[in-house]
Design a protein around this motif. Structure first.
Motif, PDB file in Angstrom:
ATOM      1  N   ARG A  25       0.831  -1.209   0.000  1.00 19.40           N
ATOM      2  CA  ARG A  25       0.000   0.000   0.000  1.00 19.40           C
ATOM      3  C   ARG A  25       0.864   1.257   0.000  1.00 19.40           C
ATOM      4  NH1 ARG A  25      -3.435  -1.307   3.997  1.00 19.40           N
ATOM      5  NH2 ARG A  25      -4.876  -2.188   2.490  1.00 19.40           N
ATOM      6  N   ARG A  26       1.931   1.257   0.803  1.00 20.96           N
ATOM      7  CA  ARG A  26       2.840   2.407   0.829  1.00 20.96           C
ATOM      8  C   ARG A  26       3.499   2.610  -0.531  1.00 20.96           C
ATOM      9  NH1 ARG A  26       3.485   0.874   6.137  1.00 20.96           N
ATOM     10  NH2 ARG A  26       5.136  -0.626   5.694  1.00 20.96           N
ATOM     11  N   ASP A  29       0.942   4.179  -2.778  1.00 19.99           N
ATOM     12  CA  ASP A  29       0.726   5.565  -2.334  1.00 19.99           C
ATOM     13  C   ASP A  29       1.866   6.491  -2.759  1.00 19.99           C
ATOM     14  OD1 ASP A  29      -1.640   4.817  -1.128  1.00 19.99           O
ATOM     15  OD2 ASP A  29      -0.835   4.838   0.919  1.00 19.99           O
ATOM     16  N   ASP A  30       3.097   5.975  -2.775  1.00 19.11           N
ATOM     17  CA  ASP A  30       4.262   6.797  -3.108  1.00 19.11           C
ATOM     18  C   ASP A  30       4.405   7.089  -4.602  1.00 19.11           C
ATOM     19  OD1 ASP A  30       4.918   6.980  -0.452  1.00 19.11           O
ATOM     20  OD2 ASP A  30       6.509   5.467  -0.534  1.00 19.11           O
ATOM     21  N   GLY A 108      -5.757   5.579  -7.026  1.00 18.28           N
ATOM     22  CA  GLY A 108      -4.513   5.505  -6.271  1.00 18.28           C
ATOM     23  C   GLY A 108      -4.501   4.488  -5.145  1.00 18.28           C
ATOM     24  N   ARG A 109      -5.479   3.565  -5.123  1.00 12.15           N
ATOM     25  CA  ARG A 109      -5.572   2.565  -4.048  1.00 12.15           C
ATOM     26  C   ARG A 109      -5.752   1.163  -4.624  1.00 12.15           C
ATOM     27  NH1 ARG A 109      -5.207   4.482   0.573  1.00 12.15           N
ATOM     28  NH2 ARG A 109      -6.003   6.433   1.324  1.00 12.15           N
TER      29      ARG A 109
END
Length: 139
Positions: A25-26, A29-30, A108-109
């Motif tokens: 997930r990070r 997200d980045d 974005g997810r």
């Protein structure tokens, strides 16, 4: 269309499931990719990947017991034992699962379900780091 690749080291403490959903997930997200497809790839033949329930730990325990019954350690059963008695059962468990997953990305997810998580399924008894490749393709 853009693509981004990241190598994630997941430390397995021995046989069992290790969740790495938050790390993936990070990574997503980045990036600035809003819509696309995340491919998750395990670069090993004695570990695999699962999308599985992450709410109730008994699911993971039941999965581990099931695979122990399906591909048990048994020196009389297998010819291949180059790295010990857990070597061939680990390869069988990987063959029965998968080393690549695809997860859609929208807004974005990652579009995982409410109780779904990403797991490394380690099939060897000894602790070791595993290399997971995250490849996000999209725009």
């Amino acid at each position: 269309m853009r693509q981004v690749i990241h190598h994630l080291s997941v430390q397995a403490r021995g046989r069992g499931l290790v969740e790495f959903t938050d790390d993936a997930r990070r990574f997503v997200d980045d990036t600035d990719i809003r819509t696309g497809l995340l491919t998750v790839f395990c670069r090993h033949t004695s570990a695999s990947l699962l999308i599985q329930e992450n709410a109730d730990p008994s699911v993971r325990r039941d999965l581990e017991r099931y695979f122990e019954a399906v591909a048990p350690e048994d020196r009389e059963r297998y010819e291949h034992d180059t790295e010990g008695p857990d070597d061939m059962p680990a390869h069988l468990r990987t063959a029965l699962t998968q080393v690549q997953l695809s997860v859609p990305v929208e807004h974005g997810r990652m579009l995982l379900g409410t109780w779904q998580g990403l797991y490394l399924f380690e099939h060897r008894r000894h602790p070791q780091p595993r290399d997971i490749v995250l490849h996000l393709l999209g725009e």
